[in-house]
Design a protein around this motif. Structure first.
Motif, PDB file in Angstrom:
ATOM      1  N   ARG A  20      30.416 -50.309   5.501  1.00  0.00           N
ATOM      2  CA  ARG A  20      30.037 -51.384   4.575  1.00  0.00           C
ATOM      3  C   ARG A  20      30.833 -51.271   3.273  1.00  0.00           C
ATOM      4  O   ARG A  20      31.322 -52.266   2.748  1.00  0.00           O
ATOM      5  CB  ARG A  20      28.542 -51.347   4.267  1.00  0.00           C
ATOM      6  CG  ARG A  20      27.659 -51.974   5.331  1.00  0.00           C
ATOM      7  CD  ARG A  20      26.233 -52.162   4.827  1.00  0.00           C
ATOM      8  NE  ARG A  20      25.637 -50.986   4.198  1.00  0.00           N
ATOM      9  CZ  ARG A  20      24.999 -50.021   4.853  1.00  0.00           C
ATOM     10  NH1 ARG A  20      24.847 -50.092   6.162  1.00  0.00           N
ATOM     11  NH2 ARG A  20      24.475 -48.998   4.197  1.00  0.00           N
ATOM     12  N   ASN A  21      30.944 -50.040   2.755  1.00  0.00           N
ATOM     13  CA  ASN A  21      31.686 -49.828   1.509  1.00  0.00           C
ATOM     14  C   ASN A  21      33.152 -50.200   1.648  1.00  0.00           C
ATOM     15  O   ASN A  21      33.709 -50.856   0.784  1.00  0.00           O
ATOM     16  CB  ASN A  21      31.561 -48.376   1.041  1.00  0.00           C
ATOM     17  CG  ASN A  21      30.190 -48.052   0.505  1.00  0.00           C
ATOM     18  OD1 ASN A  21      29.371 -48.923   0.251  1.00  0.00           O
ATOM     19  ND2 ASN A  21      29.912 -46.779   0.350  1.00  0.00           N
ATOM     20  N   ILE A  22      33.776 -49.761   2.726  1.00  0.00           N
ATOM     21  CA  ILE A  22      35.199 -50.065   2.936  1.00  0.00           C
ATOM     22  C   ILE A  22      35.395 -51.559   3.137  1.00  0.00           C
ATOM     23  O   ILE A  22      36.249 -52.171   2.506  1.00  0.00           O
ATOM     24  CB  ILE A  22      35.768 -49.263   4.117  1.00  0.00           C
ATOM     25  CG1 ILE A  22      35.851 -47.782   3.751  1.00  0.00           C
ATOM     26  CG2 ILE A  22      37.141 -49.801   4.539  1.00  0.00           C
ATOM     27  CD1 ILE A  22      36.154 -46.860   4.925  1.00  0.00           C
ATOM     28  N   GLN A  23      34.611 -52.151   3.989  1.00  0.00           N
ATOM     29  CA  GLN A  23      34.768 -53.574   4.267  1.00  0.00           C
ATOM     30  C   GLN A  23      34.405 -54.437   3.070  1.00  0.00           C
ATOM     31  O   GLN A  23      34.924 -55.539   2.927  1.00  0.00           O
ATOM     32  CB  GLN A  23      33.967 -53.965   5.510  1.00  0.00           C
ATOM     33  CG  GLN A  23      34.576 -53.359   6.759  1.00  0.00           C
ATOM     34  CD  GLN A  23      33.719 -53.544   7.997  1.00  0.00           C
ATOM     35  OE1 GLN A  23      32.503 -53.668   7.922  1.00  0.00           O
ATOM     36  NE2 GLN A  23      34.373 -53.531   9.146  1.00  0.00           N
ATOM     37  N   GLY A  24      33.540 -53.909   2.208  1.00  0.00           N
ATOM     38  CA  GLY A  24      33.180 -54.647   1.009  1.00  0.00           C
ATOM     39  C   GLY A  24      34.057 -54.303  -0.177  1.00  0.00           C
ATOM     40  O   GLY A  24      33.890 -54.851  -1.258  1.00  0.00           O
ATOM     41  N   GLY A  25      34.992 -53.367   0.028  1.00  0.00           N
ATOM     42  CA  GLY A  25      35.901 -52.979  -1.036  1.00  0.00           C
ATOM     43  C   GLY A  25      35.282 -52.092  -2.093  1.00  0.00           C
ATOM     44  O   GLY A  25      35.757 -52.016  -3.204  1.00  0.00           O
ATOM     45  N   VAL A  26      34.204 -51.364  -1.728  1.00  0.00           N
ATOM     46  CA  VAL A  26      33.497 -50.496  -2.678  1.00  0.00           C
ATOM     47  C   VAL A  26      33.928 -49.055  -2.432  1.00  0.00           C
ATOM     48  O   VAL A  26      34.065 -48.626  -1.301  1.00  0.00           O
ATOM     49  CB  VAL A  26      31.964 -50.618  -2.483  1.00  0.00           C
ATOM     50  CG1 VAL A  26      31.236 -49.675  -3.416  1.00  0.00           C
ATOM     51  CG2 VAL A  26      31.518 -52.041  -2.704  1.00  0.00           C
ATOM     52  N   LYS A  27      34.100 -48.307  -3.501  1.00  0.00           N
ATOM     53  CA  LYS A  27      34.461 -46.882  -3.402  1.00  0.00           C
ATOM     54  C   LYS A  27      33.218 -46.047  -3.241  1.00  0.00           C
ATOM     55  O   LYS A  27      32.191 -46.315  -3.751  1.00  0.00           O
ATOM     56  CB  LYS A  27      35.222 -46.433  -4.644  1.00  0.00           C
ATOM     57  CG  LYS A  27      36.669 -46.642  -4.509  1.00  0.00           C
ATOM     58  CD  LYS A  27      37.212 -45.486  -3.799  1.00  0.00           C
ATOM     59  CE  LYS A  27      38.655 -45.504  -3.561  1.00  0.00           C
ATOM     60  NZ  LYS A  27      39.077 -44.676  -2.565  1.00  0.00           N
TER      61      LYS A  27
END
Length: 129
Positions: free
Chosen positions: A122-129
């Motif tokens: 979810r973080n990667i696909q949402g661009g969150v670190k």
């Protein structure tokens, strides 16, 4: 795309750069065919050695994430997002094995590991670190 390098990290700088570029491809910030700065320009922008950027670029080129076209530039590979081959799946499995072994030594449950994977995706696909 914002690149954040942690000089104190145990992860080599070239690998941090490569991983962040891969995340940019995975989350759609970097689309197939998108240009990347030259190694020299990227190094200057990031305040790092040009050889470090070149090492990251060659790593990504081996994985067919980027394409280096002489006298034209560096681009996200047309096949940067693709179905994994059997060999690529085997390589990923082998790279995950020591991480999984450590997780099992720390008595992480299957459910906890699945939750971690879901959160990271979810973080990667949402661009969150």
């Amino acid at each position: 795309m914002y690149i954040e390098i942690e000089p104190q990290s145990e992860v080599p700088i070239y690998m941090q750069l490569a991983q962040q570029i891969m995340e940019g491809v995975a989350n759609g910030q970097l689309l197939p065919g998108s240009p990347l700065p030259s190694g020299r320009a990227f190094a200057a922008d990031l305040g790092m050695n040009m050889h470090t950027v070149n090492k990251a670029y060659h790593y990504l080129e081996e994985k067919k994430i980027i394409e280096i076209i002489p006298k034209k530039g560096v681009f996200i590979h047309a096949d940067g997002l693709r179905e994994a081959t059997a060999e690529e799946k085997e390589r990923i499995e082998q790279e995950l094995r020591p991480i999984l072994a450590e997780a099992l030594c720390l008595k992480l449950s299957k459910e906890e590991m699945a939750q971690m994977i879901e959160k990271l995706m979810r973080n990667i696909q949402g661009g969150v670190k």
